[in-house]
Scaffold this motif. Structure first.
Motif, PDB file in Angstrom:
ATOM      1  N   UNK A  47      42.148  23.652  36.256  1.00  0.00           N
ATOM      2  CA  UNK A  47      42.495  23.787  37.357  1.00  0.00           C
ATOM      3  C   UNK A  47      43.890  22.743  37.426  1.00  0.00           C
ATOM      4  N   UNK A  48      44.261  21.740  36.506  1.00  0.00           N
ATOM      5  CA  UNK A  48      45.330  20.714  36.582  1.00  0.00           C
ATOM      6  C   UNK A  48      45.928  20.776  34.963  1.00  0.00           C
ATOM      7  N   UNK A  49      47.472  20.880  35.816  1.00  0.00           N
ATOM      8  CA  UNK A  49      48.465  20.551  34.412  1.00  0.00           C
ATOM      9  C   UNK A  49      49.361  19.898  34.663  1.00  0.00           C
ATOM     10  N   UNK A  50      49.571  19.052  33.359  1.00  0.00           N
ATOM     11  CA  UNK A  50      50.700  17.856  33.397  1.00  0.00           C
ATOM     12  C   UNK A  50      51.726  17.531  32.999  1.00  0.00           C
ATOM     13  N   UNK A  51      52.740  17.591  33.104  1.00  0.00           N
ATOM     14  CA  UNK A  51      53.434  18.264  31.974  1.00  0.00           C
ATOM     15  C   UNK A  51      55.050  16.731  32.203  1.00  0.00           C
ATOM     16  N   UNK A  52      54.927  16.775  31.127  1.00  0.00           N
ATOM     17  CA  UNK A  52      56.903  15.966  30.953  1.00  0.00           C
ATOM     18  C   UNK A  52      57.847  16.186  30.126  1.00  0.00           C
ATOM     19  N   UNK A  53      59.194  16.648  31.997  1.00  0.00           N
ATOM     20  CA  UNK A  53      60.316  17.388  31.118  1.00  0.00           C
ATOM     21  C   UNK A  53      61.479  17.237  30.489  1.00  0.00           C
ATOM     22  N   UNK A  54      62.387  17.287  29.946  1.00  0.00           N
ATOM     23  CA  UNK A  54      63.432  16.681  29.994  1.00  0.00           C
ATOM     24  C   UNK A  54      64.354  17.868  29.407  1.00  0.00           C
ATOM     25  N   UNK A  55      66.006  17.892  30.606  1.00  0.00           N
ATOM     26  CA  UNK A  55      66.715  19.154  30.292  1.00  0.00           C
ATOM     27  C   UNK A  55      67.984  18.593  29.784  1.00  0.00           C
ATOM     28  N   UNK A  72      78.301  18.828  32.908  1.00  0.00           N
ATOM     29  CA  UNK A  72      77.249  18.752  32.211  1.00  0.00           C
ATOM     30  C   UNK A  72      75.511  18.183  32.528  1.00  0.00           C
ATOM     31  N   UNK A  73      74.308  18.140  33.025  1.00  0.00           N
ATOM     32  CA  UNK A  73      73.920  17.821  33.044  1.00  0.00           C
ATOM     33  C   UNK A  73      72.887  16.930  32.125  1.00  0.00           C
ATOM     34  N   UNK A  74      71.719  15.918  32.858  1.00  0.00           N
ATOM     35  CA  UNK A  74      70.261  15.431  31.594  1.00  0.00           C
ATOM     36  C   UNK A  74      69.635  14.921  32.252  1.00  0.00           C
ATOM     37  N   UNK A  75      68.370  16.057  32.852  1.00  0.00           N
ATOM     38  CA  UNK A  75      67.592  15.526  33.348  1.00  0.00           C
ATOM     39  C   UNK A  75      65.743  15.382  32.871  1.00  0.00           C
ATOM     40  N   UNK A  76      65.439  14.276  33.902  1.00  0.00           N
ATOM     41  CA  UNK A  76      64.044  13.888  33.348  1.00  0.00           C
ATOM     42  C   UNK A  76      63.357  14.090  34.529  1.00  0.00           C
ATOM     43  N   UNK A  77      61.617  14.430  34.649  1.00  0.00           N
ATOM     44  CA  UNK A  77      60.475  14.771  35.127  1.00  0.00           C
ATOM     45  C   UNK A  77      59.303  14.753  34.942  1.00  0.00           C
TER      46      UNK A  77
END
Length: 161
Positions: A47-55, A72-77
């Motif tokens: 039912x629930x999936x949680x992720x930390x993602x960086x790109x 360029x970009x650097x993202x985190x969320x």
């Protein structure tokens, strides 16, 4: 939202930088950026999936808004998938060819276009405001190590003081 799109969320940022107008006023931007992402699972259940993602990404050189080509970009969320519907929130830092930067927030909610909001910047981007939307253009299948690639199209408007 497919799992491969979740990785693309962080390719998102929705703006890129390079040359800004010397005068105040609203400026339209748009184009495509592509990135490599790494997701780390926080929680996984039916039912629930949680992720930390960086790109880490780059605006394509054939950008619709030429002054931002190759920025360029650097993202985190974070991504949260509840009963198959994904939402995401985070921040992205963009760096233009002169080394000036701007940062913004992104929000991705089910059934709505992705939204970007400028928060601030340095150099020519100091005091930037504005917003835009984005959508995923393509994405790879996520690999077992949590990595993947994707491209995102974006457009909007910004204002400098």
């Amino acid at each position: 939202m497919k799992p491969c799109d979740i990785l693309a969320v962080f390719a998102l940022s929705v703006a890129a930088a390079v040359v800004a107008p010397a005068h105040a006023g609203e400026t339209e931007y748009g184009g495509t950026f592509c990135s490599h992402s790494k997701a780390t699972m926080v929680q996984a259940s039916p039912d629930i999936t949680a992720l930390n993602v960086e790109s880490w990404g780059i605006q394509t050189s054939d950008s619709l808004f030429k002054p931002w080509a190759n920025a360029t970009n650097h993202c985190a969320g974070n991504v949260l998938v509840v009963q198959g519907k994904a939402s995401a929130r985070g921040e992205c830092l963009w760096t233009d060819s002169d080394g000036d930067t701007f940062i913004g927030t992104f929000v991705d909610e089910p059934g709505k276009p992705g939204a970007w909001t400028f928060v601030g910047g340095t150099g020519k981007w100091k005091g930037v405001t504005g917003s835009g939307t984005y959508q995923y253009a393509s994405s790879s299948k996520p690999r077992p190590d949590g990595t993947g690639e994707g491209c995102t199209t974006h457009s909007g408007k910004y204002t400098l003081p």
